[in-house]
Design a protein around this motif. Structure first.
Motif, PDB file in Angstrom:
ATOM      1  N   ASN A  75     -12.879   5.323 -37.627  1.00  0.00           N
ATOM      2  CA  ASN A  75     -12.025   6.086 -36.720  1.00  0.00           C
ATOM      3  C   ASN A  75     -10.642   5.451 -36.632  1.00  0.00           C
ATOM      4  O   ASN A  75     -10.458   4.294 -37.023  1.00  0.00           O
ATOM      5  CB  ASN A  75     -12.656   6.137 -35.330  1.00  0.00           C
ATOM      6  N   SER A  76      -9.700   6.213 -36.118  1.00  0.00           N
ATOM      7  CA  SER A  76      -8.326   5.724 -35.941  1.00  0.00           C
ATOM      8  C   SER A  76      -7.809   5.066 -37.223  1.00  0.00           C
ATOM      9  O   SER A  76      -7.258   3.956 -37.202  1.00  0.00           O
ATOM     10  CB  SER A  76      -8.270   4.721 -34.777  1.00  0.00           C
ATOM     11  N   LEU A  77      -7.986   5.767 -38.314  1.00  0.00           N
ATOM     12  CA  LEU A  77      -7.612   5.201 -39.612  1.00  0.00           C
ATOM     13  C   LEU A  77      -6.109   4.974 -39.712  1.00  0.00           C
ATOM     14  O   LEU A  77      -5.304   5.746 -39.157  1.00  0.00           O
ATOM     15  CB  LEU A  77      -8.099   6.109 -40.733  1.00  0.00           C
ATOM     16  N   LYS A  78      -5.776   3.904 -40.434  1.00  0.00           N
ATOM     17  CA  LYS A  78      -4.386   3.515 -40.641  1.00  0.00           C
ATOM     18  C   LYS A  78      -4.082   3.520 -42.143  1.00  0.00           C
ATOM     19  O   LYS A  78      -4.998   3.349 -42.958  1.00  0.00           O
ATOM     20  CB  LYS A  78      -4.154   2.114 -40.086  1.00  0.00           C
ATOM     21  N   PRO A  79      -2.824   3.662 -42.502  1.00  0.00           N
ATOM     22  CA  PRO A  79      -2.497   3.614 -43.940  1.00  0.00           C
ATOM     23  C   PRO A  79      -2.985   2.334 -44.612  1.00  0.00           C
ATOM     24  O   PRO A  79      -3.374   2.366 -45.787  1.00  0.00           O
ATOM     25  CB  PRO A  79      -0.967   3.697 -43.932  1.00  0.00           C
ATOM     26  N   GLU A  80      -3.023   1.238 -43.880  1.00  0.00           N
ATOM     27  CA  GLU A  80      -3.490  -0.019 -44.464  1.00  0.00           C
ATOM     28  C   GLU A  80      -4.995  -0.061 -44.710  1.00  0.00           C
ATOM     29  O   GLU A  80      -5.505  -1.013 -45.300  1.00  0.00           O
ATOM     30  CB  GLU A  80      -3.078  -1.219 -43.602  1.00  0.00           C
ATOM     31  N   ASP A  81      -5.702   0.968 -44.264  1.00  0.00           N
ATOM     32  CA  ASP A  81      -7.134   1.082 -44.583  1.00  0.00           C
ATOM     33  C   ASP A  81      -7.344   1.706 -45.962  1.00  0.00           C
ATOM     34  O   ASP A  81      -8.488   1.784 -46.438  1.00  0.00           O
ATOM     35  CB  ASP A  81      -7.841   1.933 -43.540  1.00  0.00           C
ATOM     36  N   THR A  82      -6.286   2.154 -46.585  1.00  0.00           N
ATOM     37  CA  THR A  82      -6.388   2.746 -47.913  1.00  0.00           C
ATOM     38  C   THR A  82      -6.939   1.724 -48.906  1.00  0.00           C
ATOM     39  O   THR A  82      -6.409   0.623 -49.043  1.00  0.00           O
ATOM     40  CB  THR A  82      -5.008   3.238 -48.382  1.00  0.00           C
ATOM     41  N   ALA A  83      -8.023   2.101 -49.584  1.00  0.00           N
ATOM     42  CA  ALA A  83      -8.691   1.187 -50.513  1.00  0.00           C
ATOM     43  C   ALA A  83      -9.871   1.909 -51.136  1.00  0.00           C
ATOM     44  O   ALA A  83     -10.245   3.007 -50.702  1.00  0.00           O
ATOM     45  CB  ALA A  83      -9.182  -0.064 -49.779  1.00  0.00           C
ATOM     46  N   THR A  84     -10.467   1.271 -52.125  1.00  0.00           N
ATOM     47  CA  THR A  84     -11.780   1.692 -52.600  1.00  0.00           C
ATOM     48  C   THR A  84     -12.815   0.898 -51.822  1.00  0.00           C
ATOM     49  O   THR A  84     -12.716  -0.338 -51.736  1.00  0.00           O
ATOM     50  CB  THR A  84     -11.932   1.457 -54.110  1.00  0.00           C
ATOM     51  N   TYR A  85     -13.761   1.598 -51.250  1.00  0.00           N
ATOM     52  CA  TYR A  85     -14.787   0.981 -50.417  1.00  0.00           C
ATOM     53  C   TYR A  85     -16.096   0.873 -51.214  1.00  0.00           C
ATOM     54  O   TYR A  85     -16.534   1.850 -51.824  1.00  0.00           O
ATOM     55  CB  TYR A  85     -15.002   1.799 -49.156  1.00  0.00           C
ATOM     56  N   TYR A  86     -16.660  -0.316 -51.161  1.00  0.00           N
ATOM     57  CA  TYR A  86     -17.879  -0.612 -51.907  1.00  0.00           C
ATOM     58  C   TYR A  86     -18.998  -1.023 -50.954  1.00  0.00           C
ATOM     59  O   TYR A  86     -18.765  -1.730 -49.973  1.00  0.00           O
ATOM     60  CB  TYR A  86     -17.647  -1.757 -52.889  1.00  0.00           C
ATOM     61  N   CYS A  87     -20.175  -0.632 -51.319  1.00  0.00           N
ATOM     62  CA  CYS A  87     -21.369  -1.018 -50.589  1.00  0.00           C
ATOM     63  C   CYS A  87     -22.094  -2.097 -51.388  1.00  0.00           C
ATOM     64  O   CYS A  87     -22.148  -2.032 -52.621  1.00  0.00           O
ATOM     65  CB  CYS A  87     -22.261   0.220 -50.421  1.00  0.00           C
TER      66      CYS A  87
ATOM     67  N   GLU B 123     -12.332  -7.475 -49.899  1.00  0.00           N
ATOM     68  CA  GLU B 123     -12.576  -8.115 -48.610  1.00  0.00           C
ATOM     69  C   GLU B 123     -13.738  -7.457 -47.885  1.00  0.00           C
ATOM     70  O   GLU B 123     -13.976  -6.257 -48.021  1.00  0.00           O
ATOM     71  CB  GLU B 123     -11.317  -8.055 -47.726  1.00  0.00           C
ATOM     72  N   LEU B 124     -14.428  -8.280 -47.104  1.00  0.00           N
ATOM     73  CA  LEU B 124     -15.548  -7.786 -46.311  1.00  0.00           C
ATOM     74  C   LEU B 124     -15.019  -6.975 -45.138  1.00  0.00           C
ATOM     75  O   LEU B 124     -14.113  -7.420 -44.422  1.00  0.00           O
ATOM     76  CB  LEU B 124     -16.388  -8.949 -45.800  1.00  0.00           C
ATOM     77  N   VAL B 125     -15.592  -5.807 -44.944  1.00  0.00           N
ATOM     78  CA  VAL B 125     -15.216  -4.944 -43.828  1.00  0.00           C
ATOM     79  C   VAL B 125     -16.246  -5.056 -42.701  1.00  0.00           C
ATOM     80  O   VAL B 125     -15.899  -5.262 -41.541  1.00  0.00           O
ATOM     81  CB  VAL B 125     -15.105  -3.478 -44.283  1.00  0.00           C
TER      82      VAL B 125
ATOM     83  N   TYR C 246     -32.751  -5.499 -46.416  1.00  0.00           N
ATOM     84  CA  TYR C 246     -31.564  -6.084 -46.995  1.00  0.00           C
ATOM     85  C   TYR C 246     -30.482  -6.294 -45.931  1.00  0.00           C
ATOM     86  O   TYR C 246     -30.432  -5.609 -44.911  1.00  0.00           O
ATOM     87  CB  TYR C 246     -30.981  -5.163 -48.067  1.00  0.00           C
ATOM     88  N   THR C 247     -29.572  -7.205 -46.231  1.00  0.00           N
ATOM     89  CA  THR C 247     -28.284  -7.237 -45.542  1.00  0.00           C
ATOM     90  C   THR C 247     -27.356  -6.351 -46.348  1.00  0.00           C
ATOM     91  O   THR C 247     -27.159  -6.575 -47.548  1.00  0.00           O
ATOM     92  CB  THR C 247     -27.723  -8.652 -45.445  1.00  0.00           C
ATOM     93  N   THR C 248     -26.825  -5.330 -45.706  1.00  0.00           N
ATOM     94  CA  THR C 248     -25.965  -4.380 -46.393  1.00  0.00           C
ATOM     95  C   THR C 248     -24.550  -4.505 -45.863  1.00  0.00           C
ATOM     96  O   THR C 248     -24.336  -4.563 -44.647  1.00  0.00           O
ATOM     97  CB  THR C 248     -26.476  -2.943 -46.197  1.00  0.00           C
ATOM     98  N   SER C 249     -23.617  -4.540 -46.780  1.00  0.00           N
ATOM     99  CA  SER C 249     -22.223  -4.779 -46.420  1.00  0.00           C
ATOM    100  C   SER C 249     -21.322  -3.697 -47.000  1.00  0.00           C
ATOM    101  O   SER C 249     -21.629  -3.108 -48.037  1.00  0.00           O
ATOM    102  CB  SER C 249     -21.761  -6.137 -46.973  1.00  0.00           C
ATOM    103  N   TRP C 250     -20.234  -3.459 -46.308  1.00  0.00           N
ATOM    104  CA  TRP C 250     -19.136  -2.656 -46.840  1.00  0.00           C
ATOM    105  C   TRP C 250     -17.966  -3.597 -47.106  1.00  0.00           C
ATOM    106  O   TRP C 250     -17.578  -4.382 -46.244  1.00  0.00           O
ATOM    107  CB  TRP C 250     -18.706  -1.581 -45.851  1.00  0.00           C
ATOM    108  N   TYR C 251     -17.454  -3.495 -48.326  1.00  0.00           N
ATOM    109  CA  TYR C 251     -16.250  -4.212 -48.721  1.00  0.00           C
ATOM    110  C   TYR C 251     -15.185  -3.175 -49.088  1.00  0.00           C
ATOM    111  O   TYR C 251     -15.499  -2.005 -49.331  1.00  0.00           O
ATOM    112  CB  TYR C 251     -16.511  -5.081 -49.957  1.00  0.00           C
ATOM    113  N   ARG C 252     -13.954  -3.614 -49.165  1.00  0.00           N
ATOM    114  CA  ARG C 252     -12.897  -2.735 -49.652  1.00  0.00           C
ATOM    115  C   ARG C 252     -11.920  -3.530 -50.508  1.00  0.00           C
ATOM    116  O   ARG C 252     -11.763  -4.737 -50.323  1.00  0.00           O
ATOM    117  CB  ARG C 252     -12.173  -2.040 -48.511  1.00  0.00           C
ATOM    118  N   GLN C 253     -11.294  -2.810 -51.417  1.00  0.00           N
ATOM    119  CA  GLN C 253     -10.307  -3.438 -52.281  1.00  0.00           C
ATOM    120  C   GLN C 253      -9.132  -2.484 -52.464  1.00  0.00           C
ATOM    121  O   GLN C 253      -9.303  -1.385 -52.997  1.00  0.00           O
ATOM    122  CB  GLN C 253     -10.913  -3.812 -53.630  1.00  0.00           C
TER     123      GLN C 253
END
Length: 115
Positions: A83-95, A46-48, A32-39
């Motif tokens: 790594n080096s997480l930022k407050p703007e990375d806050t989201a629900t992450y989906y696979c 959006e695609l991560v 498969y092509t596996t992706s991480w998205y976040r919202q």
């Protein structure tokens, strides 16, 4: 149809790290092509990052150099090292796993980055 279960989310301070896991219910996730998205709240999903069956990776500009997607074929699991997480990375992450025109989503895992 493959089922996906994400884990690894949580609360972390800015500058910290988390590793998300996306475990598949069946073998051959490598096909498969596996992706991480976040919202984030109030925003579009959006695609991560994603990884193809051949191992080619792709990243959103906002996470390049900070996030790494990888796959363990023996464990049928895809990881997202953040790594080096930022407050703007806050989201629900989906696979998401895609094979041809068929896609499957996981239930999501919440990531909160405090400043």
């Amino acid at each position: 149809q493959v089922q996906l279960v994400e884990s690894g989310g949580g609360l972390v301070q800015a500058g910290g790290s988390l590793r998300l896991s996306c475990a598949a219910s069946r073998s051959f996730l490598s096909f498969y092509t596996t992706s991480w998205y976040r919202q984030a709240p109030g925003k579009q999903r959006e695609l991560v990052a994603d990884i193809t069956s051949g191992g080619t990776t792709n990243y959103a500009d906002s996470v390049k150099g900070r996030f790494t997607i990888s796959r363990d074929d023996a464990r049928n699991t895809v990881y997202l090292q953040m790594n080096s997480l930022k407050p703007e990375d806050t989201a629900t992450y989906y696979c998401k796993a895609r094979l041809g025109t068929s896609s499957t989503w996981g239930q999501g895992t919440r990531v909160t980055v405090s400043s």
